[in-house]
Scaffold this active site. Sequence first.
Site, PDB file in Angstrom:
ATOM      1  N   LYS A  82     -10.726   5.413  -3.939  1.00 55.02           N
ATOM      2  CA  LYS A  82      -9.797   6.514  -3.632  1.00 55.02           C
ATOM      3  C   LYS A  82      -8.440   6.091  -4.170  1.00 55.02           C
ATOM      4  O   LYS A  82      -7.968   4.987  -3.875  1.00 55.02           O
ATOM      5  CB  LYS A  82      -9.773   6.717  -2.122  1.00 55.02           C
ATOM      6  N   LYS A  90     -11.220  10.963  11.716  1.00 59.57           N
ATOM      7  CA  LYS A  90     -10.469   9.764  12.127  1.00 59.57           C
ATOM      8  C   LYS A  90     -10.226   9.777  13.628  1.00 59.57           C
ATOM      9  O   LYS A  90      -9.793  10.802  14.173  1.00 59.57           O
ATOM     10  CB  LYS A  90      -9.099   9.714  11.443  1.00 59.57           C
ATOM     11  N   GLU A 146     -14.311   5.126   4.406  1.00 57.88           N
ATOM     12  CA  GLU A 146     -13.299   4.309   3.714  1.00 57.88           C
ATOM     13  C   GLU A 146     -12.778   3.191   4.611  1.00 57.88           C
ATOM     14  O   GLU A 146     -11.593   2.854   4.541  1.00 57.88           O
ATOM     15  CB  GLU A 146     -12.147   5.202   3.241  1.00 57.88           C
ATOM     16  N   LYS A 163      -4.432   6.784  -4.421  1.00 60.12           N
ATOM     17  CA  LYS A 163      -3.337   7.494  -3.765  1.00 60.12           C
ATOM     18  C   LYS A 163      -2.416   8.053  -4.830  1.00 60.12           C
ATOM     19  O   LYS A 163      -1.926   7.295  -5.702  1.00 60.12           O
ATOM     20  CB  LYS A 163      -2.571   6.524  -2.866  1.00 60.12           C
ATOM     21  N   GLU A 189      -8.181  15.087  -1.871  1.00 58.83           N
ATOM     22  CA  GLU A 189      -7.851  15.124  -0.449  1.00 58.83           C
ATOM     23  C   GLU A 189      -6.429  15.637  -0.226  1.00 58.83           C
ATOM     24  O   GLU A 189      -5.483  15.160  -0.852  1.00 58.83           O
ATOM     25  CB  GLU A 189      -8.001  13.695   0.112  1.00 58.83           C
ATOM     26  N   ASP A 235      -7.505  16.600   5.424  1.00 53.02           N
ATOM     27  CA  ASP A 235      -7.226  15.413   6.233  1.00 53.02           C
ATOM     28  C   ASP A 235      -6.156  15.761   7.273  1.00 53.02           C
ATOM     29  O   ASP A 235      -6.477  16.131   8.400  1.00 53.02           O
ATOM     30  CB  ASP A 235      -6.806  14.236   5.343  1.00 53.02           C
ATOM     31  N   HIS A 262       0.869  -1.176   0.000  1.00 54.09           N
ATOM     32  CA  HIS A 262       0.000   0.000   0.000  1.00 54.09           C
ATOM     33  C   HIS A 262       0.903   1.222   0.000  1.00 54.09           C
ATOM     34  O   HIS A 262       1.654   1.465   0.947  1.00 54.09           O
ATOM     35  CB  HIS A 262      -0.881  -0.037   1.258  1.00 54.09           C
ATOM     36  N   ASP A 267      -6.168  11.135  -3.159  1.00 56.78           N
ATOM     37  CA  ASP A 267      -5.523  11.637  -1.935  1.00 56.78           C
ATOM     38  C   ASP A 267      -4.038  11.821  -2.220  1.00 56.78           C
ATOM     39  O   ASP A 267      -3.319  10.853  -2.487  1.00 56.78           O
ATOM     40  CB  ASP A 267      -5.721  10.622  -0.794  1.00 56.78           C
TER      41      ASP A 267
HETATM   42  C1  MUC Z   1      -5.042   8.861   4.534  1.00 61.23           C
HETATM   43  O1  MUC Z   1      -4.281   9.778   4.394  1.00 61.23           O
HETATM   44  O2  MUC Z   1      -6.207   9.069   4.208  1.00 61.23           O
HETATM   45  C2  MUC Z   1      -6.361   6.065   4.558  1.00 61.23           C
HETATM   46  C3  MUC Z   1      -6.639   5.216   3.570  1.00 61.23           C
HETATM   47  C4  MUC Z   1      -5.478   5.025   2.895  1.00 61.23           C
HETATM   48  O3  MUC Z   1      -5.320   4.348   1.915  1.00 61.23           O
HETATM   49  O4  MUC Z   1      -4.488   5.752   3.481  1.00 61.23           O
HETATM   50  C5  MUC Z   1      -4.969   6.295   4.653  1.00 61.23           C
HETATM   51  C6  MUC Z   1      -4.505   7.588   5.141  1.00 61.23           C
HETATM   52 MG    MG Z   2      -5.754  11.194   3.628  1.00 59.26          MG
END
Ligand code: MUC
Ligand code: MG
Length: 385
Positions: free
Chosen positions: A179, A285, A339, A181, A236, A261, A34, A210
């Site tokens: 989502k 969170k 999520e 990254k 994000e 975030d 991840h 994000d």
């Molecule tokens: C974040 O920054 O949102 C949450 C899901 C993911 O894949 O990373 C995290 C942290």
């Molecule tokens: Mg985030």
Amino acid sequence: MPDTVLALPADLRRDVTIAEITATIVDVPTVRRHKLSSLSVTAQSYVIVELRLGNGVIGIGEAATLGGPRWSEESVEAIKANIDTYLAPMLIGQPVDRIAAAGLRLDEAAKRNNAAKGALESAMFDALGQTLGVPAADLLGGVVRDRIPVLWTLASGDPVQEIEEAERKLAARLHNIFKIKIGAQSPRADMARLARIAAALEGRASLIVDANQAWDETISLHCLPQLAEIGVTLVEQPVPAWNVAGLARLRARSPVPLMADECVFSPQDMQHVASLAAADVVSLKLVKHAGLIGLQKVAAIAEAAGIGLYGGCLLESSVGAAAHLHAFAGLRSMEWGCEHFGPQILVEDLVEEPLRFADFHIHLPSGPGLGVRLDRDRLRRFARH
Ligand code: MUC
Ligand code: MG
């Protein structure tokens, strides 16, 4: 001051004294790598808190981290040390039904340490809920919803793998919002990757991204219209957490909504973002807001400012995810979904009966407390020795 918040009978109150707290570090492998903008994990590390009352009930809570102290300043090693040395001693001997008062004691003992405090508070809600035979959500005002749309995060960085993974989730009716990254590679490479994923999933899924603080204002200004063009519906934390003024300037010109975030931990952070009109949505969170009560305070400020709510995660197992769901269940609106796919990215979950994912939603467990029970065999196997 009233005797106790819930005016428990005296004999039961004596029994609900917090007698013992243990904190165990676990490392659970993930089904694939991840990858975020500045870190990458193949195992998730948590601190599992077990809080035993005089009546024998054991409440559980979880503090999640991501990449050691890289997503935020807390690592599992620091969380465990601070719980053992500073935080747990503040709770031993206290009645578990005084959760708000316990929060004050924890704040006296340690600055921030929000993930550690969140795990302890979750365990208090779990223990109190089990003692009274009611779900934690009922202790917070009751349920508005018992299921929430749930996203999946694509984060391998390889668009071919990511499209295959999304197809599997769609076919199983688990997730239809993804989502992605971004920020680990160049903006140009990310835009090409996103365009490919969007084309493959067109009309069948929505996409958000994000950047985990990877861009500066100039790059963001350049990329936001491209993201809108690709069909991304929410962006994000494009800029560093410290640059709330920059986020506000971007929001004024962005064709796509922006989500805060890493720049919103405390209620005061939320107030700052709201006063600058810096975000359309906030990601909630437990690790940021120090527990379910703190999460609801941040949500209330966002709500008052017309900022949308999104249920964020830090790849929690079903223990941490369940705690979030109880806090989310009573919010007035969760229009952006949540999520909490964490339980599904672990090779094995940490509970006897994992949370239920069906029809693109995650379901609130119905039992007392958090509604999930630790699988002690797995806890032993994944515990760090
Ligand atoms: C974040 O920054 O949102 C949450 C899901 C993911 O894949 O990373 C995290 C942290
Ligand atoms: Mg985030």
